[in-house]
Design an enzyme around this catalytic site. Sequence first.
Site, short mmCIF file in Angstrom:
data_model
loop_
_atom_site.label_atom_id
_atom_site.label_comp_id
_atom_site.label_asym_id
_atom_site.label_seq_id
_atom_site.Cartn_x
_atom_site.Cartn_y
_atom_site.Cartn_z
N GLY A 19 0.81 -1.22 0.00
CA GLY A 19 0.00 0.00 0.00
C GLY A 19 0.84 1.26 0.00
O GLY A 19 0.42 2.30 0.54
N GLY A 20 2.02 1.19 -0.60
CA GLY A 20 2.93 2.32 -0.58
C GLY A 20 2.66 3.41 -1.61
O GLY A 20 3.51 4.28 -1.81
N GLY A 21 1.50 3.35 -2.25
CA GLY A 21 1.25 4.28 -3.34
C GLY A 21 0.54 5.57 -2.96
O GLY A 21 0.68 6.58 -3.64
N ASP A 70 -3.42 -6.70 -6.42
CA ASP A 70 -4.47 -6.69 -5.40
C ASP A 70 -3.98 -7.60 -4.27
O ASP A 70 -3.89 -8.82 -4.45
CB ASP A 70 -5.79 -7.21 -5.99
N LEU A 71 -3.71 -7.03 -3.13
CA LEU A 71 -3.11 -7.78 -2.02
C LEU A 71 -4.07 -8.81 -1.43
O LEU A 71 -3.67 -9.68 -0.66
CB LEU A 71 -2.64 -6.81 -0.94
N ASN A 97 1.42 -2.05 5.37
CA ASN A 97 0.71 -0.78 5.54
C ASN A 97 -0.67 -0.77 4.91
O ASN A 97 -1.57 -0.08 5.37
CB ASN A 97 1.59 0.33 4.94
N SER A 149 -3.88 0.01 14.38
CA SER A 149 -4.60 1.29 14.52
C SER A 149 -5.04 1.48 15.97
O SER A 149 -5.29 0.51 16.68
CB SER A 149 -5.86 1.30 13.63
N TYR A 162 -13.16 -3.91 10.52
CA TYR A 162 -11.83 -3.26 10.44
C TYR A 162 -11.17 -3.26 11.82
O TYR A 162 -9.99 -3.60 11.95
CB TYR A 162 -12.01 -1.84 9.92
N LYS A 166 -7.65 -4.96 12.85
CA LYS A 166 -6.54 -4.17 13.39
C LYS A 166 -6.12 -4.69 14.76
O LYS A 166 -4.94 -4.66 15.10
CB LYS A 166 -6.91 -2.69 13.41
N1 NAI Z 1 -5.26 7.40 8.24
C1 NAI Z 1 -5.58 7.11 9.50
O1 NAI Z 1 -6.26 7.90 10.20
C2 NAI Z 1 -5.12 5.84 10.12
C3 NAI Z 1 -4.49 4.83 9.38
N2 NAI Z 1 -4.08 3.70 10.04
C4 NAI Z 1 -3.44 2.62 9.30
O2 NAI Z 1 -2.32 3.13 8.58
C5 NAI Z 1 -2.18 2.45 7.33
C6 NAI Z 1 -2.22 3.46 6.20
O3 NAI Z 1 -3.39 4.23 6.38
P1 NAI Z 1 -3.90 5.23 5.23
O4 NAI Z 1 -2.75 5.81 4.49
O5 NAI Z 1 -4.91 6.12 5.86
O6 NAI Z 1 -4.68 4.20 4.29
P2 NAI Z 1 -5.27 4.44 2.84
O7 NAI Z 1 -6.51 3.63 2.72
O8 NAI Z 1 -5.35 5.88 2.55
O9 NAI Z 1 -4.10 3.80 1.96
C7 NAI Z 1 -3.90 2.41 1.96
C8 NAI Z 1 -3.10 2.05 0.72
O10 NAI Z 1 -3.29 0.65 0.48
C9 NAI Z 1 -3.73 0.47 -0.85
N3 NAI Z 1 -4.65 -0.68 -0.93
C10 NAI Z 1 -5.89 -0.78 -0.37
N4 NAI Z 1 -6.43 -1.97 -0.69
C11 NAI Z 1 -5.52 -2.63 -1.46
C12 NAI Z 1 -5.50 -3.88 -2.11
N5 NAI Z 1 -6.54 -4.71 -2.04
N6 NAI Z 1 -4.39 -4.23 -2.81
C13 NAI Z 1 -3.33 -3.38 -2.89
N7 NAI Z 1 -3.29 -2.18 -2.31
C14 NAI Z 1 -4.38 -1.81 -1.60
C15 NAI Z 1 -4.45 1.76 -1.25
O11 NAI Z 1 -4.47 1.91 -2.66
C16 NAI Z 1 -3.60 2.79 -0.54
O12 NAI Z 1 -2.50 3.19 -1.33
C17 NAI Z 1 -3.31 1.44 7.27
O13 NAI Z 1 -2.85 0.18 7.72
C18 NAI Z 1 -4.34 2.00 8.26
O14 NAI Z 1 -5.15 0.97 8.82
C19 NAI Z 1 -4.29 3.49 11.37
C20 NAI Z 1 -4.90 4.46 12.12
C21 NAI Z 1 -5.36 5.69 11.54
O1 LIG Z 2 -7.67 3.44 11.62
C1 LIG Z 2 -8.37 4.42 11.60
O2 LIG Z 2 -8.59 5.13 12.75
C2 LIG Z 2 -9.28 6.39 12.77
C3 LIG Z 2 -10.31 6.42 11.67
O3 LIG Z 2 -11.03 7.63 11.62
C4 LIG Z 2 -9.58 6.20 10.37
O4 LIG Z 2 -10.47 6.40 9.27
C5 LIG Z 2 -9.08 4.79 10.34
O5 LIG Z 2 -8.23 4.58 9.21
#
Ligand code: NAI
Ligand SMILES: O=C1OC[C@@H](O)[C@H](O)[C@H]1O
Length: 255
Positions: A19-21, A70-71, A97, A149, A162, A166
Site C-alpha cells: 500500500g505504498g502508493g 491486489d493484495l 501498511n 490502529s 476493520y 486491526k
Molecule cells: N489514516 C488514519 O487515520 C489511520 C491509518 N491507520 C493505518 O495506517 C495504514 C495506512 O493508512 P492510510 O494511508 O490512511 O490508508 P489508505 O486507505 O489511505 O491507503 C492504503 C493504501 O493501500 C492500498 N490498498 C488498499 N487496498 C488494497 C488492495 N486490495 N491491494 C493493494 N493495495 C491496496 C491503497 O491503494 C492505498 O494506497 C493502514 O494500515 C491503516 O489501517 C491506522 C490508524 C489511523
Molecule cells: O484506523 C483508523 O482510525 C481512525 C479512523 O477515523 C480512520 O479512518 C481509520 O483509518
Amino acid sequence: MDKIARFPDLEGASVLITGGGTGIGACLTSGFIRQGARVAFIDIADRASRDLCRQIEEETGREPLFLHADLRDVVALREAARKAEIENGPVSVLVNNAALDTRHTIEEVTPEFWEDNQAINLRHQFFAVQAVVPKMKEARKGSIVNFTSTAFMINGGGYPSYAAAKAGVVGLTKGLAGALGPFGIRVNAIAPGWVLTERQRALWVTKEGLQAHIDRQCLKEEIQPEDMVGPCLFLASSASRMMTAQTMIVDAGTV
Ligand SMILES: NC(=O)C1=CN([C@@H]2O[C@H](COP(=O)(O)OP(=O)(O)OC[C@H]3O[C@@H](n4cnc5c(N)ncnc54)[C@H](O)[C@@H]3O)[C@@H](O)[C@H]2O)C=CC1
Ligand SMILES: O=C1OC[C@@H](O)[C@H](O)[C@H]1O
C-alpha cells in the site's frame, strides 16, 4: 521529510511496502527512498502510484519500484514479492501498511464483506511475511513493521470488521515475533491515531468530528501522514535492534 534522522543501516536495504502508493504509505515510500534504501511497493491504485514514482524520481533522482497487485489475491502478492526480491535483492525490511477502513454497520455486514475486509486488513499482512521470511531467515536478520490502529483501542464503533482486523494485527505481530525472533527477525507494529491523509479528509473528516478528536489528544495538532515516517524508519532500522513484539502508538496522546 528531509528533517528526519538518518538511519545508516537503511542505506541500500531492500524494503518492501504494501500500500505504498498513497496516503501514509506514499510517505513511507518516499521516506525510505530518502534513506538510500531500495524500495518496492505493492498497490492497487495504479495512476496514483505511477504519479508517486515520477514525483519521487524528480525530487530525489531515485525511483521506487511500483508493483501493481491486489493484495487480497495471495498468488498476486507472492508474485509481486518475488519481483521485488529479483529487482532489489532479498527483502530485509517489510512494512505491512495497506488497509481499507470502509465504514460499515453490524446490520449491513455479509459473510462476503467480512472475508474481503479481513483479506486486506489482516490476511495480506501474514502472507506478505510468509513471502519474505525465507530470505530473512537465511540472512538471520530482518525487520517487519505492521500497521495496526488505535481505532480499536478507543472503541471506534464505525467499522467493527476493520477494528477486529486491526486488533488482530497486534496478535499477529506478537505471534510472528515469537516465531521469528530465534532467526534474528524482529516484528513490531505501529498504531497511528487519526492521520489526516487526503483520503481521510475527503471521506471521513467533518469540522466538528475532527475538533472533537483533537480535543482528546494531548498534543492539539492534526497528525500528518509524514508523522508516521520517523517511527517506521526507527522500527525498521538497527536503532531499535532490541525491540520486537511491541506496538508503538503514534496518536498525539489520545485519551
Ligand atoms: N489514516 C488514519 O487515520 C489511520 C491509518 N491507520 C493505518 O495506517 C495504514 C495506512 O493508512 P492510510 O494511508 O490512511 O490508508 P489508505 O486507505 O489511505 O491507503 C492504503 C493504501 O493501500 C492500498 N490498498 C488498499 N487496498 C488494497 C488492495 N486490495 N491491494 C493493494 N493495495 C491496496 C491503497 O491503494 C492505498 O494506497 C493502514 O494500515 C491503516 O489501517 C491506522 C490508524 C489511523
Ligand atoms: O484506523 C483508523 O482510525 C481512525 C479512523 O477515523 C480512520 O479512518 C481509520 O483509518
